[in-house]
Scaffold this motif. Structure first.
Motif: not given
Length: 98
Positions: A2-3, A8-12
């Protein structure tokens, strides 16, 4: 796991924000040159909305800009961008500079 997805979501999200800022800067530079070439004064530029274009399917970003041709009156036009490329510019009828 999950981390990793969170990172990855924060990077996107960061990448999308950076691309949007880059597109806005390119739109400003293009409209400044466009107005100089046509003897117009660029007053402002703002992103209005995004839409899906058809044939081919693509994401379009629309900017509204204000310009003046004689220093007294002002008009509103529209700039359309596809990614980092200009897809079109629409100018309303306006007085030509003398």
């Amino acid at each position: 796991m999950g981390e990793m997805l969170g990172i990855l979501l924060l990077g996107a999200i960061g990448w999308a924000f950076w691309q949007q800022r880059r597109q806005a800067e390119l739109a400003w530079q293009y409209m400044r040159r466009y107005c100089q070439h046509h003897d117009l004064q660029l007053l402002s530029l703002a992103r209005t909305h995004r839409a899906l274009g058809h044939k081919p399917l693509r994401l379009l970003t629309y900017y509204q800009f204000e310009f003046s041709s004689d220093g007294d009156s002002h008009y509103q036009g529209q700039l359309c961008m596809q990614g980092l490329h200009v897809a079109g510019v629409e100018l309303p009828p306006h007085r030509l500079p003398s």
